[in-house]
Design a protein around this motif. Structure first.
Motif, PDB file in Angstrom:
ATOM      1  N   VAL A  68       0.826  -1.212   0.000  1.00 29.46           N
ATOM      2  CA  VAL A  68       0.000   0.000   0.000  1.00 29.46           C
ATOM      3  C   VAL A  68       0.863   1.265   0.000  1.00 29.46           C
ATOM      4  O   VAL A  68       0.593   2.205  -0.740  1.00 29.46           O
ATOM      5  N   LEU A  69       1.893   1.296   0.854  1.00 25.36           N
ATOM      6  CA  LEU A  69       2.746   2.477   0.976  1.00 25.36           C
ATOM      7  C   LEU A  69       4.097   2.060   1.532  1.00 25.36           C
ATOM      8  O   LEU A  69       4.281   0.930   1.981  1.00 25.36           O
ATOM      9  N   ASP A  70       5.043   2.974   1.519  1.00 24.27           N
ATOM     10  CA  ASP A  70       6.370   2.716   2.058  1.00 24.27           C
ATOM     11  C   ASP A  70       6.267   2.625   3.584  1.00 24.27           C
ATOM     12  O   ASP A  70       5.889   3.613   4.232  1.00 24.27           O
ATOM     13  N   PRO A  71       6.585   1.486   4.172  1.00 24.68           N
ATOM     14  CA  PRO A  71       6.465   1.350   5.633  1.00 24.68           C
ATOM     15  C   PRO A  71       7.302   2.373   6.405  1.00 24.68           C
ATOM     16  O   PRO A  71       6.954   2.732   7.520  1.00 24.68           O
ATOM     17  N   ALA A  72       8.370   2.870   5.807  1.00 28.68           N
ATOM     18  CA  ALA A  72       9.204   3.868   6.466  1.00 28.68           C
ATOM     19  C   ALA A  72       8.503   5.214   6.586  1.00 28.68           C
ATOM     20  O   ALA A  72       8.973   6.097   7.299  1.00 28.68           O
ATOM     21  N   SER A  73       7.364   5.376   5.906  1.00 30.91           N
ATOM     22  CA  SER A  73       6.629   6.641   5.956  1.00 30.91           C
ATOM     23  C   SER A  73       5.594   6.701   7.080  1.00 30.91           C
ATOM     24  O   SER A  73       4.907   7.708   7.224  1.00 30.91           O
ATOM     25  N   LEU A  74       5.492   5.643   7.886  1.00 35.57           N
ATOM     26  CA  LEU A  74       4.516   5.648   8.979  1.00 35.57           C
ATOM     27  C   LEU A  74       4.759   6.826   9.925  1.00 35.57           C
ATOM     28  O   LEU A  74       5.899   7.127  10.277  1.00 35.57           O
ATOM     29  N   CYS A  75       3.660   7.478  10.321  1.00 36.71           N
ATOM     30  CA  CYS A  75       3.735   8.592  11.273  1.00 36.71           C
ATOM     31  C   CYS A  75       3.240   8.191  12.657  1.00 36.71           C
ATOM     32  O   CYS A  75       3.747   8.689  13.663  1.00 36.71           O
ATOM     33  N   TYR A  76       2.222   7.331  12.687  1.00 35.06           N
ATOM     34  CA  TYR A  76       1.648   6.877  13.955  1.00 35.06           C
ATOM     35  C   TYR A  76       1.519   5.364  13.945  1.00 35.06           C
ATOM     36  O   TYR A  76       1.194   4.763  12.918  1.00 35.06           O
TER      37      TYR A  76
END
Length: 122
Positions: free
Chosen positions: A50-58
């Motif tokens: 779905v998205l880059d896991p390194a981009s998680l904020c919360y």
């Protein structure tokens, strides 16, 4: 992939069952539940669809058990800008001691804005 709410079903061979994590793809990507630490690679792989896991904020921990936040610290190392989110009681009893990053605590009915979506904690 388009922003949205995703249920990530991850099979756990050790337990012989599927665990669900939830991913909010929004301005501030949010993972709800991490799964056990031994599931980290599998959950990370599902997030990467779905998205880059390194981009998680919360990273939300509804409560502190292995299936809820077992791989929390692995995700915090992968996404160093991310903050764990939990209730005050979860923080006091477990997460302050367990998490490598001080958790953001939320009160009952508090709202966390993650972009177009908002999480209300009950």
């Amino acid at each position: 992939m388009c922003p949205g709410v995703f249920r990530l079903s991850t099979w756990d061979e050790a337990a012989g069952i599927t665990f669900n994590q939830f991913l909010l793809h929004d301005d501030k990507p949010t993972l709800i539940e991490t799964g056990y630490n031994h599931m980290f690679a599998a959950v990370r792989s599902r997030i990467a669809e779905v998205l880059d896991p390194a981009s998680l904020c919360y990273i939300v921990a509804p409560h502190c058990e292995g299936d809820e936040c077992g791989s929390l610290n692995s995700f915090l190392r992968l996404a160093p800008q991310a903050r764990p989110v939990c209730s005050q009681i979860c923080a006091t009893i477990s997460l302050v001691d367990y998490s490598e990053v001080t958790p953001l605590t939320v009160a009952d009915h508090e709202v966390l804005k993650v972009g177009k979506r908002r999480l209300r904690f009950l």
